[in-house]
Write a protein that holds these residues in place. Structure first.
Motif, short mmCIF file in Angstrom:
data_model
loop_
_atom_site.label_atom_id
_atom_site.label_comp_id
_atom_site.label_asym_id
_atom_site.label_seq_id
_atom_site.Cartn_x
_atom_site.Cartn_y
_atom_site.Cartn_z
N LEU A 139 0.92 -1.33 -0.01
CA LEU A 139 -0.29 0.21 -0.09
C LEU A 139 1.05 1.43 -0.23
O LEU A 139 0.54 1.98 -1.22
N ALA A 140 1.97 1.19 0.43
CA ALA A 140 2.67 2.36 1.04
C ALA A 140 3.55 2.77 -0.26
O ALA A 140 3.57 4.49 -0.68
N ALA A 141 4.01 1.56 -1.25
CA ALA A 141 4.38 2.35 -2.60
C ALA A 141 3.86 2.65 -3.39
O ALA A 141 4.31 2.63 -4.19
N ALA A 142 2.57 2.91 -3.32
CA ALA A 142 1.25 2.59 -4.40
C ALA A 142 1.01 4.74 -3.43
O ALA A 142 0.46 5.14 -2.92
N THR A 143 1.69 5.10 -4.98
CA THR A 143 1.84 6.75 -4.41
C THR A 143 0.52 7.40 -5.51
O THR A 143 0.42 6.65 -6.44
N GLY A 144 -0.24 8.43 -5.26
CA GLY A 144 -0.36 9.42 -6.07
C GLY A 144 -1.33 9.98 -5.27
O GLY A 144 -1.31 9.94 -4.44
N PRO A 145 -2.31 11.02 -5.76
CA PRO A 145 -2.88 12.14 -4.76
C PRO A 145 -4.05 10.97 -4.11
O PRO A 145 -4.38 10.53 -4.83
N ASP A 146 -4.88 11.80 -2.80
CA ASP A 146 -6.09 11.72 -2.69
C ASP A 146 -7.05 12.22 -3.46
O ASP A 146 -6.95 12.92 -4.15
N LEU A 147 -8.43 11.57 -3.74
CA LEU A 147 -9.70 11.90 -4.43
C LEU A 147 -10.70 11.03 -3.08
O LEU A 147 -10.91 10.99 -2.49
N PRO A 148 -11.76 11.74 -3.59
CA PRO A 148 -12.82 12.42 -2.34
C PRO A 148 -13.35 10.96 -2.55
O PRO A 148 -13.70 10.43 -3.89
N LEU A 149 -14.09 10.70 -1.68
CA LEU A 149 -14.92 9.66 -1.81
C LEU A 149 -16.29 10.03 -2.86
O LEU A 149 -17.04 11.27 -2.65
N PRO A 150 -17.15 9.13 -3.23
CA PRO A 150 -18.41 9.43 -3.81
C PRO A 150 -19.61 9.79 -2.89
O PRO A 150 -19.59 9.66 -1.25
N ASP A 151 -19.59 10.91 -2.82
CA ASP A 151 -20.89 11.71 -2.51
C ASP A 151 -22.36 10.18 -2.24
O ASP A 151 -22.42 9.66 -2.93
N GLU A 152 -23.14 11.29 -1.48
CA GLU A 152 -23.62 10.20 -0.88
C GLU A 152 -24.81 9.67 -2.29
O GLU A 152 -25.01 8.05 -2.53
N THR A 153 -25.27 10.67 -3.04
CA THR A 153 -25.93 10.24 -4.44
C THR A 153 -25.35 9.38 -4.98
O THR A 153 -25.46 8.28 -5.69
N GLN A 154 -23.99 9.46 -5.54
CA GLN A 154 -23.26 8.75 -6.21
C GLN A 154 -23.07 7.66 -5.60
O GLN A 154 -23.29 6.23 -6.46
#
Length: 327
Positions: A24-39
């Motif tokens: 997991l630690a080796a997987a790099t990149g930006p955080d992304l928001p979780l789906p909102d409630e509708t999504q």
């Protein structure tokens, strides 16, 4: 590494099982928001998560400020799955999270997969996979969520290692059966180790009607050739359903035995190392470590499983293979 050590303590992970966190630690990149409630509700429906579980699952979504450890694990898990799309290299085992985390732990992997669903669907689309196949493939999560409630008496999603196949674009539901891209593990008659093959799986979606299985085996080679450029010459299956001892109890024309007869059984060290008794009891009765005296005896298969164990015998997980049409 201090962060990894802290996370290992948080999930009660023994040092010898730290490969998961290292990956997991080796997987790099930006955080992304979780789906909102509708999504999220739309995705829960796509994954066929039981409607009665939606409210609890939605409330269990990790938050970066409230749940920093879970947030880190989720974001790195999502990135790892995305970076391994199409990659057959085995992943380290994804552990079950501690009970003390409650619903947040029981639904954690669902949220990891929800976060990874858009990247998977994009992968499917780029490879021309029909949306109906995508939906049937991902509905397996809902099936397993329902089975967890039946087996363990509580809501949540487990079998997370299994779902890393779906979310790396390696497994697809094609009619009655599921297939994942793989390679032959051991020498199997004329099959050399490393031979490309399709692993065959039988989800709990109804009877194993021979015609339905025929259709799945017929569709699989063309599907993977058309969408991923590889035509697989053989299919393998590793399951308690291939235990030839079942022939001592079941009618010759039962769906299980007719399915067995498709395959040539081979010796397989991996299968031999699995607990056949536990496999049969869980899959037939959906119970873990049950008291044999309290199990139902309503079907021929149920009676066979119990009578076999009471006679001091044991069930086995077996591996078999069959050729696939390559024309």
């Amino acid at each position: 590494m201090a962060e990894i050590a802290e996370l290992a303590r948080f999930v009660a992970l023994p040092p010898e099982e730290s490969a998961w966190l290292a990956e997991l630690a080796a997987a790099t990149g930006p955080d992304l928001p979780l789906p909102d409630e509708t999504q999220a509700r739309r995705l829960l429906t796509l994954l066929d998560i039981p409607a009665g579980d939606h409210a609890e699952a939605l409330a269990a979504a990790p938050h970066p400020d409230r749940d920093p450890q879970l947030w880190w694990l989720l974001q790195h898990g999502r990135r790892l799955l995305g970076q391994r799309l199409g990659d057959q290299t085995p992943l380290a085992s994804w552990p079950e999270l501690p009970e003390r985390l409650g619903a947040a732990g029981r639904w954690f992997y669902l949220w990891t997969f929800l976060a990874a669903t858009p990247q998977l669907l994009d992968y499917h689309e780029r490879h021309g996979v029909d949306s109906a196949v995508s939906a049937a493939t991902l509905a397996d999560l809902g099936s397993k969520a329902a089975l967890r409630r039946r087996t363990r008496g509580e809501a949540g999603l487990d079998k997370q290692d299994w779902f890393t196949l779906h979310y790396r674009g390696l497994l697809y539901a094609l009619g009655r059966l599921q297939f994942n891209v793989s390679r032959v593990r051991d020498e199997a008659d004329t099959l050399a180790p490393g031979t490309p093959c399709l692993g065959t799986h039988i989800p709990e979606t109804g009877p194993m009607a021979p015609a339905d299985c025929d259709a799945s085996f017929a569709a699989a080679p063309g599907f993977f050739a058309a969408h991923f450029g590889t035509r697989y010459p053989v299919a393998t299956c590793t399951s308690w359903l291939l235990d030839d001892q079942l022939a001592d109890y079941l009618p010759a024309e039962s769906n299980i035995l007719r399915f067995q007869r498709r395959f040539r059984l081979v010796d397989d060290g991996f299968a031999d190392g699995l607990d056949g008794d536990a496999n049969v009891l869980e899959f037939v009765f959906r119970r873990i470590g049950p008291d044999l005296d309290r199990l139902p005896r309503d079907t021929t298969l149920q009676r066979a499983v119990v009578d076999h164990l009471r006679a001091g015998r044991h069930w086995r997980v077996r591996t078999g293979w069959l050729p696939l049409a390559t024309g």
